[in-house]
Design a protein around this motif. Structure first.
Motif, PDB file in Angstrom:
ATOM      1  N   PRO B  79      -5.501  -1.011  26.996  1.00  0.00           N
ATOM      2  CA  PRO B  79      -4.125  -0.974  26.494  1.00  0.00           C
ATOM      3  C   PRO B  79      -3.152  -1.527  27.533  1.00  0.00           C
ATOM      4  CG  PRO B  79      -4.863   1.230  27.083  1.00  0.00           C
ATOM      5  CD  PRO B  79      -6.056   0.332  27.184  1.00  0.00           C
ATOM      6  N   PRO B  80      -1.987  -2.025  27.087  1.00  0.00           N
ATOM      7  CA  PRO B  80      -1.078  -2.728  27.996  1.00  0.00           C
ATOM      8  C   PRO B  80      -0.680  -1.917  29.225  1.00  0.00           C
ATOM      9  CG  PRO B  80      -0.114  -2.456  25.801  1.00  0.00           C
ATOM     10  CD  PRO B  80      -1.524  -2.045  25.707  1.00  0.00           C
ATOM     11  N   HIS B  81      -0.524  -0.576  29.073  1.00  0.00           N
ATOM     12  CA  HIS B  81      -0.016   0.174  30.225  1.00  0.00           C
ATOM     13  C   HIS B  81      -1.084   0.400  31.289  1.00  0.00           C
ATOM     14  CE1 HIS B  81      -1.643   3.356  27.639  1.00  0.00           C
ATOM     15  NE2 HIS B  81      -1.741   4.109  28.712  1.00  0.00           N
ATOM     16  N   ILE B  85       0.113  -5.191  34.859  1.00  0.00           N
ATOM     17  CA  ILE B  85       0.682  -6.534  34.857  1.00  0.00           C
ATOM     18  C   ILE B  85       2.194  -6.392  34.756  1.00  0.00           C
ATOM     19  CG2 ILE B  85       0.878  -8.691  33.556  1.00  0.00           C
ATOM     20  CD1 ILE B  85      -1.961  -8.222  32.555  1.00  0.00           C
ATOM     21  N   PRO B 107       8.692   2.465  36.319  1.00  0.00           N
ATOM     22  CA  PRO B 107       7.263   2.188  36.501  1.00  0.00           C
ATOM     23  C   PRO B 107       6.633   3.024  37.619  1.00  0.00           C
ATOM     24  CG  PRO B 107       8.589   0.355  37.269  1.00  0.00           C
ATOM     25  CD  PRO B 107       9.506   1.275  36.546  1.00  0.00           C
ATOM     26  N   VAL B 110       6.120   6.780  36.149  1.00  0.00           N
ATOM     27  CA  VAL B 110       4.972   6.947  35.257  1.00  0.00           C
ATOM     28  C   VAL B 110       3.658   6.799  36.022  1.00  0.00           C
ATOM     29  CG1 VAL B 110       6.203   6.200  33.196  1.00  0.00           C
ATOM     30  CG2 VAL B 110       4.956   4.515  34.548  1.00  0.00           C
TER      31      VAL B 110
END
Lengths: 419, 367
Positions: B79-81, B85, B107, B110
């Motif tokens: 998944p993107p998270h 990137i 960022p 998290v």
């Protein structure tokens, strides 16, 4: 500064020497007049049909001259003698005079009705005594007491004193389950007469439940509408708006068809074995019915403001949050949700205020336990007790204004988006 | 930077296809290897598939077929998270309800990074883009260029090895855009990060990139360093898309290993370098850059074939002169000359002869 000059006093002026401010005001006054003329018809309409009736309603809630106008002698006696004076022969003589006049003018009913608001069961006292008023002779105290022992009741005299002026706070006391004690103080109404506070409480509680339910049901729908391509979402929006194009009465009665104990929902549940004939659910003519039907009816008022706030939120915000390392739940909670708060606030306020004043749906599907305060207002209006209806309505209005003020303090009214 | 080895590739697309509707392919059989520390630009017209490729790399779109690897690890299912990137979006996507500092902290929060380390990283990232004094501002209080810098700082603050940029300078005015191009380039050089940059602005692609992948119709048309892309376009799409070029239609009269003789529609013969023509009689499009065309007889390359031309229009553009000519019946032939001391200004109506070195004329597919 080619065309304006700064005079010695520091006031800007135009090239020909007039002060800039007044020149500007003159230049704009035509536009202002035109704007005012465009608004004027609506302003007039609102004044006549909205502001004036509300003013009249507020006036009626503290004003009733049914007694004071028709009982001039007794009212004069009350004015001359302070509270606590034992009513003597003079007072009874004034009462007898007024009752005789009332018989001739046929106003005994009106007088009795007014006193009956404050002390129930007294209307017939006035009408019966007035009927035989011609036979009354001095000494009036004994004559009247012989006619009916109730004439000596201090509560009655306190009620008549209260009604002897046209202006009275008593309707507000009644609307708050309070009454006058014999000594003129304020006490709680007897338990069997307490109904208004309970109904206010229920109205606000049910409205709160309905508000939460529309939010829980509407939020995902509004989100879906906001992220779908415009063509699809427009189609779905029609489905959301469909209830607006159907008569409120039709929608409410169709809920009766669905929810009644021999209705569609119960039949399906019984047929599928979830319920037996004995355990059919009572989903209508009670609070459940009011909540279900009103949630459905008020849902568009939640979805529309939510949608209008969600639509312009670009998907790149959530994407950015995801790319920065937030899980989809975290991205929703920290990035998407905070940006939808103005929509939630607007929808919640709208639904709550509409629900607090809702009348027709609770009247049809609410049964006894699902009635709201507005049904009671309607009841008193049908009984021609305009003043009490107005007092309840004024309290409701005040409560809504307080909510509105609270909302402004907590969230800020300029933060609200309705569409 | 030299073309990276297949096995050393940091980012690799392997036979990637993408379809949105199950009927047409937006990305057709994409193979691309990006080296560590490289600045690679995906350039192409809108709808060419470049943004889709970026979104697949970021994890917002899934590849219909094929595999994408990051540092050797397949990331199709990541998944993107969890990809680590950094990404800069076209509209910056700064969170409007947070201050600049909170945007940068996001960022790090998290990722569970402690307060003191967070503060240090935020300060460093803001200083990097010269926005140190703006931590307590809201995005709405910043200008477009400032927002752009913050978006850049936010994408870099958590030290990602790969940063994606989706037309990040598209909303800025020309001057600011050019300034930001250099700043991004310097950040890339200083930090040693890998950058994949998407743009439709060829000037941006040429100034910033180590290599440029030119996209059209879901395929990479050419993947090359900027100079090679400009001077040796591989086909007529690239020649037409990058910079200005003059096109002359003809057929191959004779062909050798590095020379082809092309007969133009008007009957004249010119020499050209064969690029994707292979045999005699083939239709071709000869492409010549406007600034490689010579009209002064004493500067004409020896042995060049020359063509007759009539001057139609002279445009003064400041640093250069742009002159439109009629050549072999076409009236869209353009030459550019530097506004240098003693440069000659051609007059409309004037008859001249033009020529070029044969290696500057490239015989491409007729497209």
């Amino acid at each position: 500064m080619a065309d304006t000059t700064l005079t010695r006093t520091g006031v800007l002026s135009t090239a020909d020497g007039r002060p800039l401010k007044s020149a500007l005001a003159r230049a704009q006054s035509r536009a202002k007049w035109r704007a005012f003329l465009l608004v004027a018809p609506l302003l007039l309409f609102v004044l006549v049909t909205f502001v004036a009736p509300i003013g009249q309603m507020l006036f009626r809630s503290v004003h009733h001259d049914g007694f004071s106008r028709n009982m001039p002698h007794l009212s004069a006696w009350f004015a001359a003698n302070p509270r606590g004076t034992e009513p003597g022969e003079a007072a009874f003589a004034a009462l007898a005079d007024d009752l005789k006049a009332a018989r001739q003018n046929r106003t005994a009913g009106e007088i009795g009705t007014r006193i009956n608001y404050d002390l129930s069961g007294t209307r017939s006292l006035f009408t019966a005594t007035a009927r035989s008023a011609d036979k009354l002779a001095p000494p009036y105290r004994e004559a009247l007491l012989a006619e009916n022992r109730q004439w000596g009741d201090p509560r009655l005299w306190e009620a008549m004193r209260g009604a002897s002026g046209a202006l009275t706070p008593n309707f507000y006391l009644s609307a708050l389950d309070l009454q006058r004690s014999p000594d003129g103080g304020i006490e709680r109404a007897p338990p069997e007469n307490r109904v208004y506070l309970m109904l206010f409480e229920r109205t606000f509680l049910l409205s709160g439940i309905i508000m939460v339910m529309t939010l829980v049901l509407g939020y995902p729908v509004a989100h879906l509408l906001a992220v779908l391509p415009l063509r699809t979402s427009n189609l779905l929006m029609i489905l959301v708006l469909l209830p607006f194009w159907t008569s409120l009465l039709v929608r409410t009665t169709s809920w009766i068809v669905l929810l009644q104990s021999q209705g569609v929902v119960n039949n399906v549940l019984v047929a599928s074995g979830v319920l037996t004939e004995e355990t059919r659910l009572q989903m209508i003519y009670n609070q459940a019915g009011t909540i279900i039907a009103m949630t459905h009816i008020l849902l568009p008022f939640m979805i529309l403001p939510l949608y209008s706030v969600m639509r312009p939120i670009p998907p790149s915000y959530v994407r950015a949050a995801r790319s920065l390392g937030a899980s989809s739940w975290c991205a929703f909670r920290r990035i998407y949700f905070p940006q939808t708060i103005p929509g939630i606030a607007a929808g919640a306020l709208l639904v709550f205020i509409l629900a607090v004043g809702y009348y027709i749906t609770p009247a049809l599907v609410g049964g006894a336990s699902g009635q709201l305060i507005s049904n009671l207002i309607a009841f008193h209006m049908s009984k021609s007790n305009w003043s009490l209806a107005a007092a309840i309505a004024a309290i409701l209005l005040a409560a809504v204004l307080v909510l509105y003020w609270l909302y402004d303090r907590l969230i800020g009214i300029d933060n609200m988006k309705l569409g | 930077m030299a073309g990276p080895q297949q096995d050393a590739a940091f980012v690799q697309f392997e036979r990637v296809q993408k379809s949105y509707d199950g009927e047409t392919l937006v990305v057709k059989d994409l193979n691309l290897a990006i080296g560590k520390g490289e600045f690679l630009t995906m350039l192409g017209p809108s709808g060419s598939g470049k943004t889709t490729c970026l979104m697949m790399l970021a994890g917002f779109e899934t590849a219909t077929h094929g595999e994408i690897r990051l540092a050797g690890r397949p990331i199709n299912q990541v998944p993107p998270h969890k990809r680590d990137i950094g990404m800069v979006f076209q509209n910056y996507a700064l969170f409007p309800h947070m201050t600049v500092g909170e945007n940068l902290a996001f960022p790090l929060e998290v990722r569970g990074i402690g307060r003191s380390e967070r503060e240090a990283k935020i300060t460093r990232a803001l200083d990097m883009v010269q926005m140190g004094a703006f931590a307590s501002r809201r995005p709405a209080q910043l200008s477009g260029g400032q927002q752009q810098r913050i978006a850049l700082a936010r994408a870099l603050v958590f030290d990602p090895a790969l940063v994606l940029m989706d037309e990040p300078l598209g909303a800025l005015d020309k001057q600011l855009r050019e300034h930001m191009q250099f700043e991004i380039k310097h950040l890339h050089d200083n930090l040693g990060i890998t950058v994949v940059y998407v743009t439709h602005d060829q000037g941006e692609a040429l100034t910033m990139s180590d290599r440029v992948a030119v996209f059209n119709d879901g395929r990479i048309q050419q993947l090359a360093p900027p100079d090679e892309l400009y001077e040796r376009p591989a086909n007529s799409f690239v020649a037409g898309f990058i910079g200005e070029n003059n096109r002359l239609r003809g057929t191959v009269e004779d062909i050798g290993p590095d020379r082809a003789l092309v007969r133009l529609a008007s009957g004249e013969l010119i020499e050209a370098t064969p690029v994707n023509v292979t045999r005699k009689g083939q239709a071709t499009l000869v492409s010549i850059r406007p600034e490689r065309v010579e009209f002064k007889p004493d500067l004409m390359p020896t042995g060049a074939h020359t063509l007759e031309a009539e001057v139609l229009e002279f445009i003064y553009m400041g640093d250069i002169f742009r002159t439109r000519l009629r050549v072999t019946g076409q009236d869209d032939f353009v030459i550019k000359s530097r506004n240098a001391q003693g440069q000659r200004r051609l007059e409309p109506g004037e008859k001249i002869r033009i020529g070029w070195a044969p290696q500057d004329a490239r015989a491409l597919d007729p497209a």
